[in-house]
Structures are given as C-alpha cells and as structure tokens.
Scaffold this motif. Sequence first.
Motif, mmCIF file in Angstrom:
data_model
loop_
_atom_site.group_PDB
_atom_site.id
_atom_site.type_symbol
_atom_site.label_atom_id
_atom_site.label_comp_id
_atom_site.label_asym_id
_atom_site.label_seq_id
_atom_site.Cartn_x
_atom_site.Cartn_y
_atom_site.Cartn_z
ATOM 1 N N GLU A 15 0.669 -1.219 -0.196
ATOM 2 C CA GLU A 15 0.157 0.167 -0.020
ATOM 3 C C GLU A 15 0.955 1.217 -0.178
ATOM 4 O OE1 GLU A 15 -3.143 -0.028 -0.511
ATOM 5 O OE2 GLU A 15 -3.071 -2.184 -0.706
ATOM 6 N N SER B 200 1.213 4.182 -2.836
ATOM 7 C CA SER B 200 1.156 5.750 -2.421
ATOM 8 C C SER B 200 2.201 6.443 -3.019
ATOM 9 C CB SER B 200 0.985 5.966 -1.167
ATOM 10 O OG SER B 200 -0.121 5.377 -0.395
ATOM 11 N N ASN C 278 1.682 6.975 -6.989
ATOM 12 C CA ASN C 278 0.955 8.140 -7.038
ATOM 13 C C ASN C 278 1.362 9.424 -6.640
ATOM 14 O OD1 ASN C 278 -1.468 6.488 -7.956
ATOM 15 N ND2 ASN C 278 -1.834 6.005 -5.914
ATOM 16 N N LEU D 150 4.230 8.962 3.998
ATOM 17 C CA LEU D 150 4.183 7.864 3.202
ATOM 18 C C LEU D 150 4.383 6.546 3.341
ATOM 19 C CD1 LEU D 150 5.254 10.145 -0.124
ATOM 20 C CD2 LEU D 150 2.932 9.378 0.050
#
Length: 294
Positions: free
Chosen positions: A24, A28, A31, A264
């Motif tokens: 995950e 992130s 992105n 992050l």
Amino acid sequence: MQALIGTGVALVTPFKKDFSVDVEALKSIVNFQVDNGIDYLVVLGTTAETATLSKDEKELVIKTIVEANKGRLPLVLGVGSNNTQEVVAELKSRDFSDFVAILSVSPYYNKPTQEGIYQHFKAIAEASPIPVILYNVPGRTASNMLPSTIIRLANDFKNVVAVKEAAGDIVQAMKLIQGKPKDFLVISGDDMITLPMILAGGAGVISVIAEGFPKQFSEMVHLGLNKRVEEAYKLHYLLADAIDMIFEQGNPAGIKEVFKSLGLSENTVRLPLVNVDENLANRLYDFTNKISKM
C-alpha cells in the motif's frame, strides 16, 4: 527515446516494521510521483534495495508498480548483475511489455577491464528486446566505465540508447556529452550535479532526491532543459542541503526518512543497511516540513 528526457526517479521499496514489502505504501509513493510532475519511474534499481529482495518479492514490487501506475508514466526496469549469463537469461525470459527500457549496471565486484565491460554490455544489447540504459556508478561497482567505452557501445548498438552517469565527475560527463552520437542520452545519476550536466547538454536525471521532493526537483530539471538558468539554480540551491543529507548516512536510508516525514511509508531498511541516526532524522524532518509548507 523522448520518454527518458526529464526527471526519472529510482523508486524505493517500502517495508513494514516487520520488514515485509509494504504494498500500500508503494502504491502511495507511485501516485505521489505521478501527481507531482515526475516524467518516468525506475523499478528495482539500487535504491529499491534490490539486492535484499527475494525473487518473489521482486515480482511483487514489479506487479504493484505496474498496477499502481496504470500506464500513466513510462517505466524502466533494473536488470543488472555481475554475472553476464544471468542477465542474458532474464532478458530472454521476462515479459517487458510494460517497460520502455532496462537500466543495467556495470558489473560490480569482478572489476572487469574496459574490454570486459564492453563485452558484458554487448551480450546484453544483443539479448535485450527493448532499449538499454547503461549505468555507470563507480562508487558501487569499484570500476569506472570510461567515456570511450560508453561511446563505443552507443555507436555499435542501436538499442543502447542512454547512460545513467553517476561517477560524480562533471568533466567526465562533459566528455561523454561531447563525444556521444547525436540521439544518445546522457542522464545524470548524481543529484548534486544534475543541473550542470543538463546545461552542458545532458538529457535529465534518474534521481533519488526527486522522489522525496518531486515537484521542486522536476521543475528544476525542466527549467534547466529550457535553459532558464537563473530560475533553475534557485531551486537547485533550495534543495542542495537535502541532497547532501539524504546521502549522508547511505541510500535509501536518507530518502526513506523523508518518506516517513511525509507520511508515505515507514523508514524501515533491511540489513546490512540501518536507519539514519536521530540527529539526521531530525534535520530531514525539519527540511521536509519546511519544503512542504512552501
């Protein structure tokens, strides 16, 4: 290879506190790059701690990045080893449909001659189904791939399209730029001299600092490519202290501390790497917090 002009980033592999791959967090981070002006992503480079990943973990990292990217940015895959046959075997067996090029490091530990380096990359060029970016990083390989060797490879193989030049030597970089074939790209692999290399005729960077501060660093690169020198140097000097800090106690320990400050990912690294000390962590947190408010 217009896709390789500008700012590429060598993505980290984020780990959870139990040292497993944090899927995950990796999504992130991808992105974050896409949303802040990065031009392309490099998968499984040195910064990804690839040497400590199992075969299954490498495939998980590739799958995660490809799915998170959703075709938005060009992808480059790190495929390198000091075992030439091993690289050739991977090139002949892997599906490269999601990638525009490979990044292949000059053989480390073996310390080959310049002819040995040439023959290594000749074998790779002949086996690779997609373009090849050479990677010269003497600080990690213990041997310097000379401009004459790089230019020889660029002239002899049409699919050898670029070099990530990370010797940290601006004079060597200028000799490369002076002698290279017209369409061959000289890409900085050293964040601190990225702007001087671009202004001398370089094509951009594959960066570490840019993944922590993508908006500012990518803007600097594009200003440099457009010869807007004064504006570009303002951003260079804004980030210069951070460039020193992220490498002060090793890569990617420094940049992972930035990601922790940004919320992050964790700052976890795998042995033999260790986290930065408290003093550096605090300085990186303060700098990241300052930049994020600008």
